[in-house]
Design an enzyme around this catalytic site. Structure first.
Site, PDB file in Angstrom:
ATOM      1  N   PRO A   2       4.935  -0.076   1.134  1.00  0.00           N
ATOM      2  CA  PRO A   2       3.665  -0.466   0.509  1.00  0.00           C
ATOM      3  C   PRO A   2       3.848  -1.035  -0.901  1.00  0.00           C
ATOM      4  O   PRO A   2       4.514  -0.444  -1.732  1.00  0.00           O
ATOM      5  CB  PRO A   2       2.872   0.843   0.448  1.00  0.00           C
ATOM      6  CG  PRO A   2       3.593   1.807   1.321  1.00  0.00           C
ATOM      7  CD  PRO A   2       5.006   1.359   1.391  1.00  0.00           C
ATOM      8  N   GLU A   3       3.263  -2.199  -1.131  1.00  0.00           N
ATOM      9  CA  GLU A   3       3.234  -2.812  -2.453  1.00  0.00           C
ATOM     10  C   GLU A   3       1.771  -2.886  -2.890  1.00  0.00           C
ATOM     11  O   GLU A   3       0.909  -2.280  -2.262  1.00  0.00           O
ATOM     12  CB  GLU A   3       3.875  -4.211  -2.387  1.00  0.00           C
ATOM     13  CG  GLU A   3       5.297  -4.186  -1.813  1.00  0.00           C
ATOM     14  CD  GLU A   3       5.944  -5.565  -1.747  1.00  0.00           C
ATOM     15  OE1 GLU A   3       5.581  -6.445  -2.537  1.00  0.00           O
ATOM     16  OE2 GLU A   3       6.810  -5.760  -0.875  1.00  0.00           O
TER      17      GLU A   3
END
Ligand SMILES: [Zn+2]
Length: 293
Positions: A2-3
């Site tokens: 996840p960014e």
């Protein structure tokens, strides 16, 4: 992994479930490092009886704000995920922690790789993240002047600098590769070698790639899901990330994309559109690394 767009999507999908709810208690599984320095009893006592008043994001961190201005910081890292389920639902796969809510449901944190963290943030320490995070890329603070000043004189590859959370918060491998392709900059270029025009292009490209990621609810390659368990929709819209290994055609010039390791990270790029060149006045000198047709 996840960014910013994925964490932002989690934040948006969690909101309707969490805002206004009161926390009853926290149950932690057998892996105690997930909650950091506190013991499970301490954490449960600190947040028990508190109402969830806000949900914020800073970089790749999610902040669950409580009514006494304290909060819980969630860092998903590689495989962490949050979901809201009924209290009597069976344990989820890789479940690490449950936050019991007053509506008969749980906020559950699952994490296969166990690098993720769910930690308490006291009200007196309201901005512990600020010290280690650069500006939000979608905020006005992330200006072309800021980026140019920050990159000036830097000899590290631009890819490493874009991934450095102290320079800009929230960008990881996927959106870094997308932004470098969009701005036609080779990931191995030294940060300080970028011209003012290239810096401005890179800033715009970072913002564009992140905005598209948010618009399409994040990128799912393996484990990432939003708070409702739904996959993101951005993976089919990426221009280069994940396509270099297959040698897919570059969406701009049609030549095969490639994979290179830059700053210990896999980088997907087009060697034709992103030449490893140092621009000089009036012309571009191309190094021999990439023959350009
Ligand atoms: Zn190309």
């Amino acid at each position: 992994m996840p960014e910013l767009p994925e964490v932002e999507t989690v934040r948006r999908t969690l909101g309707p479930h969490l805002l206004g709810r009161t926390i009853l208690a926290v149950h932690v599984g057998s892996y105690l490092p997930v909650i950091g320095a506190h013991s499970p009893d301490e954490l449960s006592a600190l947040v028990g009886g508190r109402e969830i008043t806000r949900l914020d994001r800073r970089g790749k961190y999610l902040l669950i704000g409580l009514d006494d201005r304290s909060g819980v910081i969630v860092h998903l890292r590689m495989t962490g995920a949050l979901s809201v389920v009924d209290r009597d639902a069976p344990p989820l796969r890789f479940e690490q922690l449950r936050i019991l809510l007053d509506d008969g449901r749980d906020l559950r944190f699952t994490d296969q790789r166990r690098f993720g963290r769910v930690t308490y943030r006291p009200a007196t320490d309201a901005r512990p993240l600020e010290a280690k995070l650069g500006p939000e890329p979608l905020s006005a603070r992330f200006s072309a002047i800021y980026l140019a000043t920050t990159l000036a004189g830097r000899t590290a590859p631009i890819k490493a600098l874009v991934l450095d959370q102290r320079i800009v918060a929230g960008v990881g491998n996927i959106y870094a590769d997308e932004a470098l392709f969009r701005s036609r900059i080779h990931p191995r270029r030294r940060g300080g070698s970028l011209s003012a025009v290239e810096v401005a292009r890179l800033r715009r490209a970072i913002r564009r790639a992140l905005r598209l990621g948010i618009e399409h609810r994040g990128t799912t390659f393996s484990s990432y899901r939003d708070a409702n368990g739904k996959e993101g929709g951005n993976q089919s819209r990426l221009l280069v990330y994940g396509r270099g290994r297959r040698g897919d055609p570059c969406p701009r010039c049609g030549l095969p994309l490639v994979v290179e390791t830059v700053a210990q990270r896999t980088s997907h790029l087009c060697p034709h559109c992103q030449p490893f060149a140092t621009p000089t006045k009036g012309r571009r000198t191309l190094r021999r690394d990439y023959p350009v047709e």
